[in-house]
Design a protein around this motif. Structure first.
Motif: not given
Length: 454
Positions: A262-266, A295-298, A405-412
């Motif tokens: 999905a968009d903007n999840v990785v 989801p991650f690409l490492w 989590r701070r980077l990917m989800v939420g208001e911040e």
């Protein structure tokens, strides 16, 4: 009756470029070479070490000559990078002078081509002296942020004093200064004094910088006020010209995996080409990624984990825990990955190329600097430009999970993404303006004019 003199036709010009043989330095040098050839019409010679050399077949219009570096292949991920860089400046001198004399010998005054100058990486400082001895002009390419130069010079002058924060370098703290704690400071000081001409005046004709003046306006103003030669901030080079610069094989299959997300999840994870970790740190990274539920690409480069060929050191049950939520590769086509709609964050070592590529695509960053200028960049990304979050306490799974989590989800995350989007739009507008004007009235045009002058 006298015949009118024919107008003298300018001779074609050749530029010799000398990269420092590590990916973060090779990339902008080859991008600059590609611009000078495809847009400005220069013939190009790349003088490169055999160590870490790019594939010449990717640059069929360039001439490659090789320098005797004396560096064994096992030093691809060096334990003491400063020692390797100092050694390169000794080992490459004779072969570089010999190669330059060969080039000059086949280009006499009546030749159809002349050598316009030598552009060398700031780290390959031996080139400046040799070019001067051969009566050739030299130009320095700096591949870091401008603020890194000020920080490096300040660090040398601080000697053994450990002050926090650093006077006149706010917002940098002592721990943000560009040096590894494992590096011998004597060697570091020697390298920096040579790199920044702190002991003898430079004979270079100009300094070329892969940065943007508007991004570091106050820093650039300080540097320009003290500089005795012209400065050309011509970044971001990766947006000005496209070039295949990786010295490692890129895995393009990961793009197909990204297509399924999905968009903007990785979150894309790439900690540079010369970083290395012990098994414990590698395990903490793995479980931090798994526990974040993102989801991650490492990217895990072979040999980067002490004692492992590749990913054998992954914790037991890790692959079962992530299912199809993760994808691990040895190397990735980074610019394409960051431009992909599925990528919403970049966990990075914060090398300057990676930082500009991320800003250019509007992707916020989780900052995990290892050494050198990465620490300066991470501080600016997280504290000044506020487009990233820095992992301040090392590689611990709880902090990694929280940071992701701070980077990917939420208001911040939303606010950070908006700020990063602004950077992307500003960079796009700048690049479009440059290209619409056919590079006229820009630093690039001024640089080309200088290179074409007598």
């Amino acid at each position: 009756m006298e015949t009118a003199k024919q107008t003298e036709i300018p001779k074609p010009r050749r530029i010799v470029l000398v990269p420092c043989p590590y990916q973060g330095h090779i990339t902008p040098m080859l991008q600059l070479a590609s611009f000078l050839h495809s847009v400005a019409g220069f013939s190009i010679t790349i003088a490169h070490t055999r160590f870490n050399s790019p594939n010449p077949s990717n640059f069929p219009h360039f001439q490659f000559v090789y320098l005797d570096d004396g560096i064994p292949e096992k030093e691809a991920i060096p334990t003491d990078l400063i020692a390797v860089l100092l050694e390169l400046n000794v080992n490459c001198r004779d072969s570089f002078k010999a190669e330059m004399r060969k080039l000059m010998a086949v280009e006499p005054e009546d030749s159809s081509e002349v050598i316009a100058g030598v552009i060398h990486d700031e780290i390959m400082f031996f080139c400046e002296e040799i070019a001067s001895d051969l009566k050739l002009r030299s130009f320095i390419l700096r591949t870091t942020a401008a603020v890194t130069s000020l920080a490096r010079m300040a660090l040398v002058s601080l000697n053994d004093e450990g002050m926090d924060p650093i006077p006149k370098l706010h917002p940098l703290r002592f721990k943000d200064l560009p040096i590894s704690l494992t590096t011998d400071f004597t060697g570091y000081s020697k390298l920096m004094k040579k790199t920044y001409n702190m002991e003898t005046p430079t004979t270079a004709k100009a300094i070329i910088w892969n940065t943007m003046e508007w991004l570091e306006d106050s820093i650039m103003a300080k540097i320009e006020n003290k500089s005795t030669v012209p400065i050309f901030p011509i970044g971001p080079l990766h947006r000005i010209v496209s070039a295949q610069t990786s010295v490692l094989k890129e895995d393009f299959d990961c793009l197909s995996w990204l297509d399924e997300q999905a968009d903007n999840v990785v979150i894309y994870v790439a900690i540079g080409s010369i970083a290395s970790y012990n098994e414990k740190a590698f395990g903490e990274m793995a479980w931090g990624l798994a526990n974040s539920q993102q989801p991650f690409l490492w990217v895990v480069q072979p040999g980067a984990i002490h004692g492992s060929e590749w990913i054998e050191a992954l914790p037991k049950d890790f692959l079962e825990a992530i299912g199809g939520r993760g994808y691990i590769v040895k190397w990735a086509p980074q610019k394409q990955v960051l431009a992909h709609r599925a990528v919403g964050g970049f966990w990075s070592h914060c090398g300057w190329n990676s930082s500009m590529e991320s800003l250019s695509e509007g992707v916020p960053m989780l900052c995990s600097p290892c050494f050198g200028d990465q620490k300066v960049n991470a501080r600016y990304l997280s504290y000044v430009w506020r487009v990233g979050i820095q992992l301040e306490n090392g590689l611990e799974r709880e902090e990694i999970e929280k940071g992701i989590r701070r980077l990917m989800v939420g208001e911040e995350s939303k606010e950070m993404r908006e700020r990063t989007k602004d950077f992307k739009e500003k960079i796009e507008a700048y690049v479009l303006k440059v290209k619409d004007q056919c590079y006229s009235h820009t630093y690039l045009a001024e640089l080309v004019s200088l290179l074409k002058s007598s």
